[in-house]
Design an enzyme around this catalytic site. Structure first.
Site, PDB file in Angstrom:
ATOM      1  N   ILE A 103       0.824  -1.216   0.000  1.00  0.00           N
ATOM      2  CA  ILE A 103       0.000   0.000   0.000  1.00  0.00           C
ATOM      3  C   ILE A 103       0.856   1.264   0.000  1.00  0.00           C
ATOM      4  O   ILE A 103       0.381   2.323  -0.329  1.00  0.00           O
ATOM      5  CB  ILE A 103      -0.974   0.016   1.202  1.00  0.00           C
ATOM      6  CG1 ILE A 103      -0.242   0.113   2.548  1.00  0.00           C
ATOM      7  CG2 ILE A 103      -1.876  -1.222   1.186  1.00  0.00           C
ATOM      8  CD1 ILE A 103      -1.164   0.356   3.744  1.00  0.00           C
ATOM      9  N   LYS A 104       2.105   1.163   0.393  1.00  0.00           N
ATOM     10  CA  LYS A 104       3.050   2.301   0.409  1.00  0.00           C
ATOM     11  C   LYS A 104       2.427   3.581   0.947  1.00  0.00           C
ATOM     12  O   LYS A 104       2.656   4.665   0.397  1.00  0.00           O
ATOM     13  CB  LYS A 104       3.642   2.526  -0.991  1.00  0.00           C
ATOM     14  CG  LYS A 104       4.508   1.362  -1.486  1.00  0.00           C
ATOM     15  CD  LYS A 104       5.315   1.712  -2.714  1.00  0.00           C
ATOM     16  CE  LYS A 104       6.158   0.566  -3.217  1.00  0.00           C
ATOM     17  NZ  LYS A 104       5.413  -0.599  -3.749  1.00  0.00           N
ATOM     18  N   ARG A 105       1.647   3.484   2.011  1.00  0.00           N
ATOM     19  CA  ARG A 105       1.073   4.675   2.603  1.00  0.00           C
ATOM     20  C   ARG A 105       2.117   5.368   3.477  1.00  0.00           C
ATOM     21  O   ARG A 105       3.115   4.755   3.883  1.00  0.00           O
ATOM     22  CB  ARG A 105      -0.155   4.329   3.459  1.00  0.00           C
ATOM     23  CG  ARG A 105      -1.272   3.576   2.742  1.00  0.00           C
ATOM     24  CD  ARG A 105      -1.802   4.299   1.524  1.00  0.00           C
ATOM     25  NE  ARG A 105      -3.077   3.749   1.077  1.00  0.00           N
ATOM     26  CZ  ARG A 105      -3.315   3.276  -0.151  1.00  0.00           C
ATOM     27  NH1 ARG A 105      -2.381   3.266  -1.076  1.00  0.00           N
ATOM     28  NH2 ARG A 105      -4.520   2.830  -0.471  1.00  0.00           N
TER      29      ARG A 105
END
Lengths: 309, 309
Positions: free
Chosen positions: B104-106
């Site tokens: 998700i690379k949030r």
């Protein structure tokens, strides 16, 4: 879309964006109760509560401001029903004539960034048809993966006449840990700013670029340098109000034309009804408290703009 | 969860994760046709097609691998129906006994990162109840905003016994633009790696930490240094196969115990049926082609592990 944003800012004389970042705890009890009665204490109930809360605030303020900035994380925390509410609020705000800046801070490698760009600003192909999933007007993006993470957004912006704000220097206390690292005696955020300037030149609207930047209000000293490095980029300025930024700190974010920056306030507007200053409105009139908080913010920022003249 | 991941990797002798990143164009025609007949050429139709495609592949491979890594962008591009398919595939893989790493690379400022952490790894409070929105076992996160963006994830990981992989050095060609910047003569990714090492010490499982790192397979020279800097972190290694990384490049990612890394392949597995090598399977047997591609990958990686012994 950048031309439309600039035009609206000028017309309303209000370089202001309201962050629609509702925590469930911000939502007055009567709205929560109604939503839970209808949908139970479920994700759907929570999504309904934040939707009704947002809608009432938008109804009370849409004539005062050019744009809103929903923070997708606050919806995503409620799973799929939260994402449904996010899309609904994007649609509703656009129907009210507001420009929507999706605060999504996505960023990935090329083909994956393309999927984000298509899903948020563009249209995805399904068989012989095209669909716009979340259809914001602008989004924020994270630059850590470099230009092949940014380019797919530029491509979609060019096709759709939409825009992006790239994180350069964020408003949070620990933003310096990596963003301030000195590279050849210059902080990393300046290098990112230079990249933004180069991208922005490729993507000009009438006077400003489709490529903007995010620079926190909490660093007024830094803003002057970044303003110079990125003269054609609109700067989205978070951190006003609840995060400690004040009107007078903002003067350096603006160009001499009185343009070039748009200041965000989220908590300060959404929870105005709980602040001493607006306490008289009470939880029943929370949306009117938000309206008054915006009127006060507009007047504060106009004071800043007077100084730049 | 890191203990469970290590245990599964040992038991299967396969430090491999399959990236479930389906483009609609990867999905064989018969599946697209069926989905469009049922739901039309709509976002729902697209979501159904990628769900059926993923499900068939998962059914064919779940006994060979410890984990999968769905890339949320590939679902998010189809709007809300795509997010519904994402949640469905997370659930399905967990039911099959697979560990799910949500790619998700949030990353955001404190309260916003908390919302992401709660929505993906934790539980959100709604009235008197708690709900897990997307309920992955691990997620990837972006460090650009510094530790107050990471800390909320650490807190949730501690509560839920879940884990994160922090982007240190990504596999894409332009990752160097910012990640390689020299800070006091050392590349930025090393400083990020040192931070990861510090965070990982605070969050230990039995032998490895709940805090891992992402380091691309495409930089074998860099991997040795980062392996040393972060001895207790599992390294998630994207870029094997389609992005150009090869088995022999991977040796430096592993510790002397033969552990410490998990290698991802996405396109190479999902579209195996289109590769010359597996062409005999044909589009009808795409899932069996994927199974064979995994068997070959396992054997390639086992060869690497022999070298480390």
């Amino acid at each position: 879309m950048i031309n439309r944003l600039v035009e609206k800012i000028k017309k309303m004389n209000a370089p202001i964006v309201v962050g629609l970042d509702p925590m469930l705890s911000y939502v007055p009890e009567q709205i929560q109760k109604k939503a839970f009665t209808e949908f139970g204490e479920t994700l759907e109930g929570a999504a309904e509560a934040i939707w009704q809360f947002n809608k009432a605030i938008v109804d009370a303020i849409y004539d005062l401001i050019p744009a809103v900035k929903p923070q997708i994380a606050m919806y995503e925390q409620f799973g799929v029903p939260g994402m449904t509410a996010y899309e609904k609020i994007v649609t509703y705000c656009q129907e009210k004539g507001l420009i929507v800046i999706g605060d999504i801070k996505r960023g990935d490698i090329a083909s994956t960034s393309e999927a984000y760009a298509v899903g948020h600003l563009g249209r995805v192909r399904v068989g012989s048809r095209n669909y716009a999933g979340f259809h914001e007007d602008f989004v924020t993006i994270n630059p850590y993966l470099g230009s092949d993470g940014v380019n797919p957004f530029l491509k979609v912006c060019r096709e759709e006449k939409k825009g992006i704000f790239i994180l350069v220097k964020t408003s949070n206390p620990s933003s310096g840990e990596f963003q301030d690292c000195l590279v050849n005696r210059r902080p990393l955020y300046e290098l990112v700013g230079e990249k933004v300037a180069r991208w922005s030149e490729e993507m000009m609207g009438d006077n400003y670029s489709y490529v903007g930047a995010v620079v926190g209000a909490t660093y007024p000293q830094i803003s002057m340098m970044l303003r110079k490095i990125m003269p054609k980029s609109y700067i989205l300025v978070p951190g006003y109000g609840a995060q400690g930024g004040k009107g007078k700190d903002l003067v350096n974010f603006f160009n001499k034309d009185g343009l070039g920056a748009i200041v965000n306030s989220s908590r300060g507007i959404l929870t105005a009804y709980r602040q001493e200053q607006y306490g008289a409105f009470g939880p029943e009139h929370f949306a009117q408290a938000s309206r008054q908080a915006i009127l006060d913010m507009v007047s504060d920022i106009r004071g800043v703009l007077e100084v730049t003249k």
